[in-house]
Design a protein around this motif. Structure first.
Motif: not given
Length: 265
Positions: A25-27, A29-39, A42-55
């Motif tokens: 995911f191109p983190r 890219n603020t316009d992409l995040v804003h688009f996905l959260c747009d009601r 886009g999908v519509g949401a208060d926020g977006l979360m990425l489940l990223n790996p951890s070492d």
């Protein structure tokens, strides 16, 4: 770009959630995040979360406000991401994960997430409000007749006003109910409006109410616009530890959405 997403909500605080363990995911890219959260577009949401790996731990939480900016800790978002990680089979009953404010421990059982928040070492008490950081900054202020209170107008004034200015703060308005229970309405920065719930916000409210001797309980039920949450903590000489935020985290739906750039909006 074709994006697979999941939608979760925690007491009405809703999120687009993406499995980003492959780091595709191109983190930036603020316009992409804003688009996905747009009601509307886009999908519509208060926020977006990425489940990223951890070492070292089960996963890493990355949180974005709905305006596309990467942000500080989100309590309800964390609870929802724990539920999502459980759905993916990342853990069975308990988990430890990385977030921007440090490590978090959580348990998940039958739709309820109990999330350990950061320790709180400082509560600034003023004549008419408190200020503290529970992973995100929070202004806490008691009001009367909270149901009719203009949260957006008054929250916006405080969020941008002195001493917070452009960096801003989240703003919580509180009214005491019976039996040491409190009703909370929150104006969230980044969303720039009232949300149905704010996890770091109710955590701040519970600690602030105890600090101001509005309650002697260390396990406090809180009514938000989207449901019920519970905050528990252990007071110490230097602040508060073993702070937990407990409540439902619910899968809503999942799907795929195409993103073509700014032309979408």
């Amino acid at each position: 770009m074709d994006i697979t997403f999941y939608k979760y909500q925690g007491t009405g605080n809703d999120f687009v959630v993406i499995d980003n363990r492959d780091l595709s995911f191109p983190r930036e890219n603020t316009d992409l995040v804003h688009f996905l959260c747009d009601r509307r577009f886009g999908v519509g949401a208060d926020g977006l979360m990425l489940l990223n790996p951890s070492d070292k731990y089960d996963f890493t939480m990355v949180y974005f406000n709905s305006d596309g900016t990467e942000s500080t800790m989100c309590g309800n978002g964390g609870r929802c991401l724990v539920a999502f990680a459980h759905k993916l089979g990342v853990f069975e009953k308990e988990t430890t994960f990385d977030a921007i404010d440090g490590l978090h421990y959580a348990t998940y059982n039958d739709g309820i997430t109990n999330l350990q928040m950061i320790d709180v070492n400082n509560v600034e008490v003023y004549e008419n409000h408190c200020f503290l950081n529970t992973g995100s900054p929070h202004h806490v202020q008691m009001v009367n007749n909270i149901g009719a209170y203009d949260v957006k107008t008054n929250g916006e004034k405080i969020r941008y006003g002195a001493p917070y200015f452009q960096e801003g703060t989240n703003v919580n308005f509180v009214e005491s109910l019976n039996n040491d229970k409190f009703r909370v309405r929150t104006y969230e920065r980044g969303v720039e409006n009232e949300t149905l719930a704010c996890g770091t916000g109710v955590t701040a409210v519970a600690i602030a109410m105890y600090e101001q001797k509005q309650t002697t309980n260390t396990k406090i039920p809180l009514k938000v616009e989207g449901g019920e949450l519970e905050v528990s903590f252990e007071p110490t000489e230097n602040g508060y530890k073993n702070v937990f935020l407990k409540g439902p985290a619910t899968f809503v739906f999942n799907g795929n959405i195409k993103y073509h750039g700014k032309a979408n909006r």
